[in-house]
Write a protein that holds these residues in place. Structure first.
Motif, PDB file in Angstrom:
ATOM      1  N   LYS A  44       1.425  -2.320   1.614  1.00  0.00           N
ATOM      2  CA  LYS A  44       0.165  -3.024   0.988  1.00  0.00           C
ATOM      3  C   LYS A  44      -0.265  -1.691  -0.095  1.00  0.00           C
ATOM      4  O   LYS A  44      -0.518  -1.854  -1.265  1.00  0.00           O
ATOM      5  CB  LYS A  44      -0.829  -3.407   1.620  1.00  0.00           C
ATOM      6  CG  LYS A  44      -0.594  -4.447   2.634  1.00  0.00           C
ATOM      7  CD  LYS A  44      -1.689  -4.939   3.332  1.00  0.00           C
ATOM      8  CE  LYS A  44      -1.204  -6.136   4.323  1.00  0.00           C
ATOM      9  NZ  LYS A  44      -2.397  -6.544   5.231  1.00  0.00           N
ATOM     10  N   LEU A  45      -0.457  -0.518   0.598  1.00  0.00           N
ATOM     11  CA  LEU A  45      -0.757   0.502  -0.246  1.00  0.00           C
ATOM     12  C   LEU A  45       0.341   0.996  -1.426  1.00  0.00           C
ATOM     13  O   LEU A  45      -0.103   1.403  -2.360  1.00  0.00           O
ATOM     14  CB  LEU A  45      -1.267   1.755   0.601  1.00  0.00           C
ATOM     15  CG  LEU A  45      -2.341   1.611   1.619  1.00  0.00           C
ATOM     16  CD1 LEU A  45      -2.523   2.764   2.608  1.00  0.00           C
ATOM     17  CD2 LEU A  45      -3.628   1.284   0.884  1.00  0.00           C
ATOM     18  N   GLN A  46       1.454   0.983  -1.012  1.00  0.00           N
ATOM     19  CA  GLN A  46       2.487   1.301  -1.994  1.00  0.00           C
ATOM     20  C   GLN A  46       2.612   0.344  -3.143  1.00  0.00           C
ATOM     21  O   GLN A  46       2.634   0.681  -4.047  1.00  0.00           O
ATOM     22  CB  GLN A  46       3.770   1.193  -1.077  1.00  0.00           C
ATOM     23  CG  GLN A  46       4.935   1.129  -1.949  1.00  0.00           C
ATOM     24  CD  GLN A  46       5.164   2.542  -2.459  1.00  0.00           C
ATOM     25  OE1 GLN A  46       4.262   3.644  -1.946  1.00  0.00           O
ATOM     26  NE2 GLN A  46       6.127   2.951  -3.488  1.00  0.00           N
ATOM     27  N   GLU A  47       2.155  -1.046  -2.674  1.00  0.00           N
ATOM     28  CA  GLU A  47       2.171  -2.071  -3.613  1.00  0.00           C
ATOM     29  C   GLU A  47       0.982  -1.819  -4.870  1.00  0.00           C
ATOM     30  O   GLU A  47       1.090  -2.012  -5.876  1.00  0.00           O
ATOM     31  CB  GLU A  47       2.103  -3.349  -3.159  1.00  0.00           C
ATOM     32  CG  GLU A  47       3.354  -3.975  -2.417  1.00  0.00           C
ATOM     33  CD  GLU A  47       3.101  -5.201  -1.920  1.00  0.00           C
ATOM     34  OE1 GLU A  47       2.105  -5.891  -1.777  1.00  0.00           O
ATOM     35  OE2 GLU A  47       4.154  -5.617  -1.057  1.00  0.00           O
ATOM     36  N   LYS A  48      -0.101  -1.441  -4.327  1.00  0.00           N
ATOM     37  CA  LYS A  48      -1.306  -1.054  -4.992  1.00  0.00           C
ATOM     38  C   LYS A  48      -1.243   0.462  -5.726  1.00  0.00           C
ATOM     39  O   LYS A  48      -1.951   0.876  -6.505  1.00  0.00           O
ATOM     40  CB  LYS A  48      -2.334  -1.123  -4.165  1.00  0.00           C
ATOM     41  CG  LYS A  48      -2.909  -2.479  -3.822  1.00  0.00           C
ATOM     42  CD  LYS A  48      -4.113  -2.566  -3.023  1.00  0.00           C
ATOM     43  CE  LYS A  48      -4.411  -1.706  -1.799  1.00  0.00           C
ATOM     44  NZ  LYS A  48      -5.597  -2.106  -1.029  1.00  0.00           N
ATOM     45  N   ASP A  49      -0.162   0.956  -5.232  1.00  0.00           N
ATOM     46  CA  ASP A  49      -0.141   2.315  -5.765  1.00  0.00           C
ATOM     47  C   ASP A  49      -1.244   3.400  -5.386  1.00  0.00           C
ATOM     48  O   ASP A  49      -1.619   4.065  -6.244  1.00  0.00           O
ATOM     49  CB  ASP A  49       0.229   2.498  -7.357  1.00  0.00           C
ATOM     50  CG  ASP A  49       0.893   3.813  -7.814  1.00  0.00           C
ATOM     51  OD1 ASP A  49       1.679   4.370  -6.986  1.00  0.00           O
ATOM     52  OD2 ASP A  49       0.596   4.243  -9.071  1.00  0.00           O
ATOM     53  N   ASP A  50      -1.864   3.135  -4.019  1.00  0.00           N
ATOM     54  CA  ASP A  50      -2.981   3.953  -3.638  1.00  0.00           C
ATOM     55  C   ASP A  50      -2.442   5.105  -3.095  1.00  0.00           C
ATOM     56  O   ASP A  50      -2.277   5.242  -1.661  1.00  0.00           O
ATOM     57  CB  ASP A  50      -3.861   2.964  -2.949  1.00  0.00           C
ATOM     58  CG  ASP A  50      -4.989   3.659  -2.444  1.00  0.00           C
ATOM     59  OD1 ASP A  50      -5.185   4.874  -2.637  1.00  0.00           O
ATOM     60  OD2 ASP A  50      -5.996   2.921  -1.891  1.00  0.00           O
ATOM     61  N   VAL A  51      -2.133   6.187  -3.748  1.00  0.00           N
ATOM     62  CA  VAL A  51      -1.622   7.428  -3.116  1.00  0.00           C
ATOM     63  C   VAL A  51      -2.674   8.066  -2.325  1.00  0.00           C
ATOM     64  O   VAL A  51      -2.368   8.584  -1.053  1.00  0.00           O
ATOM     65  CB  VAL A  51      -1.079   8.233  -4.224  1.00  0.00           C
ATOM     66  CG1 VAL A  51      -0.604   9.668  -3.665  1.00  0.00           C
ATOM     67  CG2 VAL A  51      -0.221   7.543  -5.389  1.00  0.00           C
ATOM     68  N   GLU A  52      -3.789   8.166  -2.766  1.00  0.00           N
ATOM     69  CA  GLU A  52      -4.916   8.806  -1.736  1.00  0.00           C
ATOM     70  C   GLU A  52      -4.784   8.318  -0.412  1.00  0.00           C
ATOM     71  O   GLU A  52      -4.990   8.846   0.651  1.00  0.00           O
ATOM     72  CB  GLU A  52      -6.235   8.660  -2.287  1.00  0.00           C
ATOM     73  CG  GLU A  52      -6.296   9.382  -3.838  1.00  0.00           C
ATOM     74  CD  GLU A  52      -6.144  10.785  -3.708  1.00  0.00           C
ATOM     75  OE1 GLU A  52      -6.379  11.572  -2.883  1.00  0.00           O
ATOM     76  OE2 GLU A  52      -5.514  11.565  -4.784  1.00  0.00           O
ATOM     77  N   ALA A  53      -4.892   6.791  -0.277  1.00  0.00           N
ATOM     78  CA  ALA A  53      -4.777   6.288   1.040  1.00  0.00           C
ATOM     79  C   ALA A  53      -3.386   6.305   1.812  1.00  0.00           C
ATOM     80  O   ALA A  53      -3.249   6.426   3.050  1.00  0.00           O
ATOM     81  CB  ALA A  53      -5.431   4.717   1.059  1.00  0.00           C
ATOM     82  N   LEU A  54      -2.411   6.457   0.984  1.00  0.00           N
ATOM     83  CA  LEU A  54      -1.111   6.367   1.266  1.00  0.00           C
ATOM     84  C   LEU A  54      -0.694   7.687   2.105  1.00  0.00           C
ATOM     85  O   LEU A  54       0.145   7.693   3.174  1.00  0.00           O
ATOM     86  CB  LEU A  54      -0.045   5.869   0.508  1.00  0.00           C
ATOM     87  CG  LEU A  54       1.508   5.842   0.943  1.00  0.00           C
ATOM     88  CD1 LEU A  54       1.433   4.653   1.715  1.00  0.00           C
ATOM     89  CD2 LEU A  54       2.128   5.562  -0.549  1.00  0.00           C
TER      90      LEU A  54
END
Length: 228
Positions: A123-133
């Protein structure tokens, strides 16, 4: 910047607590490279005397995290290419030792738990949420490594984990590598489930090496920007 330090609640020597607090702050970048650590200022921040602070700084100097510079005093060192290579080499060697144990000990419950972690990461990869990933990726790797049950090796790996968290965060920001790295996480779990030690070993080694290459690229970019 706020350094968490409560010496009255700790049973360890104050110099050891100060060392751990400062080490973590330096590795995570809370205290940035190039910053002067002025004894009076940091002793006040940590609510300790200058003697245990000096002892902590000497230990940090032995670690290569700070250096004494003429007319400037104690300065936080920037990570060098050699630092990154050395730490990744240590990590690679240690993690290779855990792989047979992971394959041997992994249960269906372990596989399910790892896949649940991967679903969060998807899910984080899809959202490109690097900080959380980035922290979740480290949790995934640590969870995988812990399956080996090799406590002594795990303790040594854990002692390097703060460095790896910093470097992994640098590596995962390399957009050209992020998607491939995440796909490899899924493959790693597949190989563990299949009990395929050869493929698991080969992919783990290349995964770490590519992470190092991306970290080195990010570090080179940082150094170049710093010089501009």
């Amino acid at each position: 910047m706020s350094l968490t330090f409560q010496p009255m609640l700790e049973s360890r020597p104050i110099r050891e607590i100060a060392y751990e607090v400062l080490k973590k702050a330096i590795i995570t970048g809370e205290i940035p490279a190039g910053e002067r650590i002025v004894e009076t200022e940091y002793a006040d921040r940590l609510h300790i005397s200058r003697t245990p602070l000096r002892e902590a700084l000497r230990k940090l100097e032995r670690d290569g995290l700070v250096e004494y510079v003429m007319r400037r005093g104690v300065v936080v060192r920037a990570f060098t290419i050699d630092d990154v290579r050395e730490i990744y080499t240590i990590r690679n060697a240690l993690e290779m030792l855990t792989l047979p144990g992971i394959i041997e000990r992994a249960t269906a419950e372990d596989i399910q738990s790892l896949r649940e972690k991967l679903a969060e990461m998807d899910k984080l990869q899809e959202k490109d949420d690097v900080e959380a990933l980035s922290p979740l990726a480290r949790e995934f790797h640590w969870q995988l490594t812990c399956i080996s049950g090799q406590k002594r090796i795990l303790r040594v790996i854990e002692s390097q984990d703060e460095y790896i968290r910093r470097f992994s965060a640098m590596a995962i920001r390399q957009e050209n590598r992020r998607s491939a790295a995440h796909h490899e996480h899924h493959l790693l779990v597949d190989y563990v489930e299949e009990k395929n030690l050869d493929k698991f070993t080969e992919l783990t080694k290349s995964h770490i090496e590519r992470s190092m290459e991306n970290c080195l690229a990010a570090l080179a970019s940082q150094n170049q920007n710093r010089e501009l």
